[in-house]
Each structure stands twice: as structure tokens, then as C-alpha cells.
Write an enzyme that holds these catalytic residues in place. Structure first.
Site, short mmCIF file in Angstrom:
data_model
loop_
_atom_site.label_atom_id
_atom_site.label_comp_id
_atom_site.label_asym_id
_atom_site.label_seq_id
_atom_site.Cartn_x
_atom_site.Cartn_y
_atom_site.Cartn_z
N ALA A 76 0.84 -1.09 0.13
CA ALA A 76 -0.28 -0.03 0.02
C ALA A 76 0.79 1.39 -0.01
CB ALA A 76 -0.93 0.06 1.15
N CYS A 77 1.99 1.31 -0.79
CA CYS A 77 2.99 2.37 -0.93
C CYS A 77 2.86 2.90 -2.18
CB CYS A 77 4.18 1.53 -0.69
SG CYS A 77 5.69 2.76 -0.85
N GLY A 78 3.25 3.98 -2.30
CA GLY A 78 3.23 4.92 -3.42
C GLY A 78 4.33 4.54 -4.63
#
Length: 199
Positions: A76-78
Site C-alpha cells: 500500500a505504498c506509492g
């Protein structure tokens, strides 16, 4: 005359034994120190054991002779879309000896909160990942996975050895030497040239 012959034979045998012993010692020295006079050692990289995402023991020595790209992952990271480029590299170069090892980590922004089975399902469904995924680990602090402690000690990075964020990368050559460290903003595609030189 026989006594003389026997004496000559003893001297000849003695000389032969001495010469042979010298040659054996020379071979032993070359074998121990290597042809260039330096001690031949096996990289510590191959001494580590980790758990894969299914809980099975995985020994790093199974990757001897391969180029290994070690990455700490998050779902769930950029930077999570880098999964796609990692998979592309793996598909392109795995037949030439590349292994991508993905280690999920929840230490940065709590961006990998799921279980190992959740992570595995996400990676497969969202990015078609086929490269090896390991169990979720810490990469910094006292509870850090020993492999990552060693990787950081080999390539300290900017200012100190701590990993700064998700999708940091360590490039290990075919002899188990850490030859590159890259931050999150360096995409897998951008390190392709470095990687390809090692294959």
C-alpha cells in the site's frame, strides 16, 4: 660398487621425495591462497537462512552463481507499482541467472499490514508476480532480519545503514558480494544496466 649404487639410490630417492614434498606444498599453498595470492572465501551471503512466504526454510546458498536483487516490499505504498518492473526484470533475465527476492516489510508507514497469505495473493493478482517472495520481516532495528543487517553492513547507504523506506534494493553478484544499493526512488528499470552487466 653395490654399496655405492645403494647410496646413490638413497640419495636419489631422498632428492625425489624432497622435490615431491616441495611440489605438494606449492600446490597446497596455491589451493589455499588462490592463483592471485589472496585467500579464497565463500561470501557470508550464502550462510543466511530465511522463511519464504509459505513458511518454508530457504537457504541463500541455493542462489550461488546467480545475480540476486533483494527488495523490501509493501502493498500500500506509492512505490508499490515497482512490483511490475521487478516482475518484468525477472521475466527478462531469470533464464540468464537473475533472482529477485521480495521481502515484505511493515516498518514504513504501516503499509504492509496484511498476513503473508494476503501479501502473496495481492502480488499475484495485482502484478502477476512469479519471483520468490519471502515472509514478512523487519529490516531495521534490533528485530531486523539478519540478512538485512548484513546487507546494510556491506553497503551502508547515505549517512547511516538504516533503510529509509519501502522498495530499497540491494544487488548481489554471482559470488555473493553486495555490489549495489539503491533507494526507493530508483526504479527497477533504472538499475537494469547495472544488473545486466553482472549476468
Amino acid at each position: 660398487m653395490q654399496a655405492s649404487l645403494r647410496a646413490g639410490t638413497v640419495r636419489a630417492c631422498g632428492a625425489s621425495r624432497a622435490a615431491l614434498s616441495k611440489r605438494v606444498r606449492s600446490v597446497e599453498v596455491r589451493a589455499f591462497f588462490g592463483s592471485k595470492g589472496s585467500t579464497a572465501t565463500v561470501s557470508e551471503f550464502y550462510s543466511f537462512n530465511v522463511q519464504d512466504i509459505d513458511g518454508r526454510a530457504t537457504k541463500m546458498d541455493k542462489y550461488k552463481g546467480k545475480v540476486v536483487l533483494v527488495v523490501n516490499l509493501a502493498s500500500a505504498c506509492g512505490f508499490t507499482p515497482q512490483y511490475a518492473e521487478l516482475q518484468d526484470l525477472y521475466q527478462k533475465y531469470s533464464s540468464k541467472g537473475l533472482v529477485v527476492l521480495g521481502f515484505p516489510c511493515n516498518q514504513f508507514g504501516q503499509q504492509e499490514p496484511g498476513s503473508n497469505s494476503d501479501i502473496k495473493a495481492f502480488a499475484k493478482k495485482s502484478y502477476g508476480v512469479t519471483f520468490p517472495l519471502m515472509g514478512k520481516v523487519d529490516v531495521n532495528g534490533g528485530s531486523a532480519e539478519p540478512l538485512f543487517k548484513w546487507l546494510k553492513s556491506e553497503k551502508g547507504g547515505f549517512l547511516n545503514s538504516d533503510i529509509k523506506w519501502n522498495f530499497s534494493k540491494f544487488l548481489v553478484d554471482k559470488e555473493g558480494n553486495v555490489v549495489g544499493r539503491y533507494g526507493s526512488t530508483t526504479t527497477p528499470k533504472q538499475l537494469e544496466t547495472d544488473l545486466a552487466k553482472l549476468l
